[in-house]
Design a protein around this motif. Structure first.
Motif, PDB file in Angstrom:
ATOM      1  N   GLN A   1       0.845  -1.164   0.010  1.00  0.00           N
ATOM      2  CA  GLN A   1      -0.092  -0.027  -0.054  1.00  0.00           C
ATOM      3  C   GLN A   1       0.747   1.268   0.252  1.00  0.00           C
ATOM      4  O   GLN A   1       0.139   2.315  -0.049  1.00  0.00           O
ATOM      5  N   ASN A   2       2.098   1.021   0.177  1.00  0.00           N
ATOM      6  CA  ASN A   2       3.070   2.353   0.071  1.00  0.00           C
ATOM      7  C   ASN A   2       3.252   2.922  -1.229  1.00  0.00           C
ATOM      8  O   ASN A   2       3.554   3.974  -1.715  1.00  0.00           O
ATOM      9  N   LEU A   3       2.744   2.145  -2.345  1.00  0.00           N
ATOM     10  CA  LEU A   3       2.768   2.445  -3.732  1.00  0.00           C
ATOM     11  C   LEU A   3       1.632   3.286  -4.259  1.00  0.00           C
ATOM     12  O   LEU A   3       0.625   2.515  -3.891  1.00  0.00           O
ATOM     13  N   ASP A   4       1.832   4.210  -4.961  1.00  0.00           N
ATOM     14  CA  ASP A   4       0.489   4.908  -5.631  1.00  0.00           C
ATOM     15  C   ASP A   4      -0.055   3.961  -6.561  1.00  0.00           C
ATOM     16  O   ASP A   4      -0.022   4.271  -7.863  1.00  0.00           O
ATOM     17  N   ILE A   5      -0.680   2.780  -6.420  1.00  0.00           N
ATOM     18  CA  ILE A   5      -1.318   1.651  -7.499  1.00  0.00           C
ATOM     19  C   ILE A   5      -2.531   1.574  -7.107  1.00  0.00           C
ATOM     20  O   ILE A   5      -2.909   1.122  -6.003  1.00  0.00           O
ATOM     21  N   GLU A   6      -3.470   1.663  -8.131  1.00  0.00           N
ATOM     22  CA  GLU A   6      -4.952   1.503  -8.044  1.00  0.00           C
ATOM     23  C   GLU A   6      -5.138   0.160  -8.270  1.00  0.00           C
ATOM     24  O   GLU A   6      -5.269  -0.385  -9.419  1.00  0.00           O
ATOM     25  N   TRP A   7      -4.944  -0.850  -7.215  1.00  0.00           N
ATOM     26  CA  TRP A   7      -4.915  -2.102  -7.376  1.00  0.00           C
ATOM     27  C   TRP A   7      -6.001  -2.750  -8.241  1.00  0.00           C
ATOM     28  O   TRP A   7      -6.034  -3.681  -8.990  1.00  0.00           O
ATOM     29  N   ASN A   8      -7.174  -2.094  -8.090  1.00  0.00           N
ATOM     30  CA  ASN A   8      -8.425  -2.711  -8.882  1.00  0.00           C
ATOM     31  C   ASN A   8      -8.396  -2.571 -10.317  1.00  0.00           C
ATOM     32  O   ASN A   8      -9.002  -3.167 -11.116  1.00  0.00           O
ATOM     33  N   LYS A   9      -7.414  -1.802 -10.623  1.00  0.00           N
ATOM     34  CA  LYS A   9      -7.222  -1.695 -12.255  1.00  0.00           C
ATOM     35  C   LYS A   9      -6.303  -2.896 -12.968  1.00  0.00           C
ATOM     36  O   LYS A   9      -5.922  -3.271 -14.033  1.00  0.00           O
ATOM     37  N   PHE A  10      -5.719  -3.649 -11.985  1.00  0.00           N
ATOM     38  CA  PHE A  10      -4.663  -4.796 -12.312  1.00  0.00           C
ATOM     39  C   PHE A  10      -4.981  -6.101 -11.719  1.00  0.00           C
ATOM     40  O   PHE A  10      -4.433  -6.579 -10.770  1.00  0.00           O
ATOM     41  N   PRO A  11      -6.172  -6.514 -12.206  1.00  0.00           N
ATOM     42  CA  PRO A  11      -6.615  -7.840 -11.710  1.00  0.00           C
ATOM     43  C   PRO A  11      -5.596  -9.101 -11.776  1.00  0.00           C
ATOM     44  O   PRO A  11      -5.419  -9.991 -11.141  1.00  0.00           O
ATOM     45  N   TRP A  12      -4.759  -9.164 -13.094  1.00  0.00           N
ATOM     46  CA  TRP A  12      -3.982  -9.981 -13.381  1.00  0.00           C
ATOM     47  C   TRP A  12      -2.764 -10.195 -12.250  1.00  0.00           C
ATOM     48  O   TRP A  12      -2.460 -10.921 -11.549  1.00  0.00           O
ATOM     49  N   GLN A  13      -2.492  -8.802 -12.087  1.00  0.00           N
ATOM     50  CA  GLN A  13      -1.123  -8.834 -11.005  1.00  0.00           C
ATOM     51  C   GLN A  13      -1.553  -9.112  -9.682  1.00  0.00           C
ATOM     52  O   GLN A  13      -1.003  -9.714  -8.939  1.00  0.00           O
ATOM     53  N   THR A  14      -2.827  -8.471  -9.155  1.00  0.00           N
ATOM     54  CA  THR A  14      -3.190  -8.929  -7.991  1.00  0.00           C
ATOM     55  C   THR A  14      -3.466 -10.291  -7.942  1.00  0.00           C
ATOM     56  O   THR A  14      -3.209 -11.043  -6.725  1.00  0.00           O
ATOM     57  N   SER A  15      -3.853 -11.140  -8.974  1.00  0.00           N
ATOM     58  CA  SER A  15      -3.849 -12.496  -8.592  1.00  0.00           C
ATOM     59  C   SER A  15      -2.666 -13.286  -8.377  1.00  0.00           C
ATOM     60  O   SER A  15      -2.954 -14.264  -7.727  1.00  0.00           O
ATOM     61  N   LEU A  16      -1.544 -12.789  -8.727  1.00  0.00           N
ATOM     62  CA  LEU A  16      -0.092 -13.396  -8.339  1.00  0.00           C
ATOM     63  C   LEU A  16      -0.193 -13.512  -6.896  1.00  0.00           C
ATOM     64  O   LEU A  16       0.284 -14.871  -6.303  1.00  0.00           O
ATOM     65  N   LEU A  17      -0.388 -12.498  -6.130  1.00  0.00           N
ATOM     66  CA  LEU A  17      -0.388 -12.523  -4.676  1.00  0.00           C
ATOM     67  C   LEU A  17      -1.377 -13.481  -4.141  1.00  0.00           C
ATOM     68  O   LEU A  17      -1.159 -14.292  -3.220  1.00  0.00           O
ATOM     69  N   HIS A  18      -2.670 -13.309  -4.539  1.00  0.00           N
ATOM     70  CA  HIS A  18      -3.632 -14.085  -4.050  1.00  0.00           C
ATOM     71  C   HIS A  18      -3.400 -15.582  -4.423  1.00  0.00           C
ATOM     72  O   HIS A  18      -3.845 -16.511  -3.661  1.00  0.00           O
TER      73      HIS A  18
END
Length: 560
Positions: A369-386
């Motif tokens: 959360q320290n980075l200015d990233i709108e995670w909801n715009k990156f579903p593929w990237q967030t899937s890596l962590l999940h």
């Protein structure tokens, strides 16, 4: 001079100024709302980006700047390339090819599809350039990239890339003795290749064109760069090795040029070379960031960090890998907040946990959360962590938590399907299939688990790697081999570890798994081979991985 003549000259001068002023106002009106990037070029070092001689540049006075802009474009230094082309526009507003250059600088064919604002900008630039005087060749250049920007609201990104490639083919057939036409055609061809096409016909054809050009122009940045992109696949990587070892010296002041060879080094498991390349790239990116946004971090630095962490893990060097993660967590400002940064920010913590089989750490992962990233715009990237969280919870028997992660993965796949991003939707589908397999395994349904894991591995084998990533969080073949090893089926495990090592040479866990499987089979020679390889590639890292200790213990039994 009599009064009448003096008056006529003065009047003529006033009319000239009025004409120029009106013309200038008209041009400014044409450029209104385009958000063209201006400013002094920020070029770390001595500004060496290779040799370019572009024949369709405009006035003689702008030729040097135009050639620099092309060189920057060829090394994907997109921001500085646009600024250089805009310098040409400001100096020579009638230069149609300068508008083409800006349109090319915002077209990132190998990366994510452009946003509507970028597409709108590109279409306006092409419209302006079409109204200006130009040569026949310049007209074709402009019409070619115009085919990508035309009808973008109704025609999908892939189809428009293919239209652009066909237009460039027409140019190539007409001007195949023109280096720049050939280079831009090869890139357009490579960019139009489907990630599911594993015949690599377009990539091979692009590589063939570029290799012939490289013999004649060994200091051209685009030729070297696009050879690497054409061969950035396990099956083709060896074809790009000699070029990869030369590209960084062609454009030493480009952070991307320093990084790009590591794509080939990663494909071939040359970890020390990959580490060196990405350390240089990160250093160059830091220099650039200090020039344009002191205190912030550029996406090229972050991208290099993902490849660094991957390479450090393959040498067993947890200390340096975790240092990169700690460093990433200290960032307060990044630019631009794009898909590359989102990928790295999700992938690094996921890799660190699952590569080390630290399942507790994996289960506790959260998006940075320290980075200015709108995670909801990156579903593929967030899937890596999940995906990593799901694996962690499976091994800790927190099966309810696994279902929560699966729900997130299904939602990510649905988002990607809705926006017709089939490639990334398929990547998440592989993750879902893998988690389903391990859930069945934990619940005692081993036959079903093997069947699902084989399906996941087959799906992955039919899909090419995205250029943003050094590799999957965990390869499906390797996970299938792990499953067989846990089922005490070492022969099947060895088969899949070795299959995976062909696609991912010198992966730390692949070498270790193959050695353990071979040892359980009583195949001491093969166990020696793989344990020796593991020791060799980790000897510089002072690794504390338990696998290294096990390898040394095994090898010491056979030292005379």
């Amino acid at each position: 001079m009599n009064y009448s003549n003096h008056t006529q000259i003065k009047l003529g001068f006033i009319l000239f100024l009025l004409f120029f002023s009106c013309k200038k106002d008209k041009r400014n009106q044409n450029l209104t709302g385009l958000n063209l990037l201006r400013g002094e070029l920020q070029l770390c070092g001595t500004g060496q980006f290779g040799d370019i001689n572009f024949s369709e540049s405009c006035s003689y006075e702008t030729r040097e700047t135009f050639n620099l802009a092309i060189a920057l474009l060829h090394s994907f230094e997109y921001v500085e390339a646009e600024k250089a082309f805009v310098k040409v526009i400001d100096q020579d507003p009638e230069c149609a090819m300068a508008y083409w250059g800006v349109a090319m600088s915002i077209y990132h064919g190998l990366w994510a599809p452009p946003t509507p604002s970028v597409l709108t900008k590109g279409k306006k630039l092409i419209a302006i350039s079409k109204k200006l005087p130009k040569s026949e060749k310049a007209t074709q250049y402009i019409e070619a990239i115009g085919a990508f920007y035309d009808n973008w609201k109704t025609i999908d990104n892939q189809t428009r890339k293919e239209k652009y490639a066909r237009k460039m083919l027409e140019m190539y057939q007409k001007y195949n003795d023109d280096t720049e036409v050939s280079v831009f055609y090869a890139l357009a061809l490579r960019a139009s290749a489907l990630p599911t096409d594993q015949s690599y016909l377009k990539q091979r054809e692009a590589g063939k064109i570029l290799e012939e050009l490289f013999k004649k122009e060994p200091n051209h940045p685009g030729i070297a760069h696009y050879i690497i992109h054409s061969y950035d696949y396990p099956e083709l990587a060896k074809l790009g090795l000699s070029t990869a070892r030369r590209y960084a010296n062609i454009a030493p002041n480009s952070a991307h040029a320093q990084h790009m060879p590591s794509h080939i080094f990663t494909r071939l498991g040359l970890w020390d070379e990959s580490i060196s390349a990405n350390l240089r790239s990160a250093e160059s990116a830091i220099c650039y960031a200090e020039s344009v946004a002191p205190g912030a971090h550029w996406d090229e630095e972050v991208h290099a960090m993902d490849y660094l962490v991957y390479a450090y893990l393959q040498t067993g060097n947890n200390k340096l890998a975790y240092e990169q993660y700690k460093y990433l967590k200290s960032f307060k400002e990044i630019f631009p907040p794009n898909f590359k940064i989102a990928y790295t920010a999700a992938a690094i913590p996921a890799r660190l946990a699952v590569e080390n089989k630290n399942w507790y750490e994996a289960a506790q992962l959260n998006l940075l959360q320290n980075l200015d990233i709108e995670w909801n715009k990156f579903p593929w990237q967030t899937s890596l962590l999940h995906f990593a969280k799901a694996l962690g919870n499976i091994h800790l028997n927190n099966l309810e938590a696994v279902q929560n992660e699966l729900n997130v993965l299904h939602a990510a796949k649905q988002k990607l399907t809705i926006i017709n991003d089939d490639y990334k939707a398929n990547q998440v589908a592989i993750q879902i299939k893998t988690i389903d397999a391990w859930l069945n395994f934990k619940n005692g349904h081993t036959d079903k688990a093997i069947e699902l894991m084989k399906t996941a591995a087959e799906m992955e084998s039919k899909t090419s790697k995205h250029p943003v990533t050094p590799g999957e969080i965990l390869p499906a073949d390797e996970l299938l081999a792990d499953m067989f090893l846990m089922l005490k089926k070492p022969q099947q495990a060895l088969n899949y570890y070795e299959l995976n090592l062909k696609k991912h040479p010198n992966r730390f866990n692949g070498l270790y798994g193959a050695a353990v499987s071979a040892n359980q089979l009583g195949n001491k020679n093969k166990a020696l081979k793989y344990f020796n390889l593991l020791i060799q590639q980790s000897k510089k890292s002072d690794s504390d991985r338990p696998e290294i200790a096990e390898a040394n213990t095994f090898l010491n039994q056979y030292v005379p």
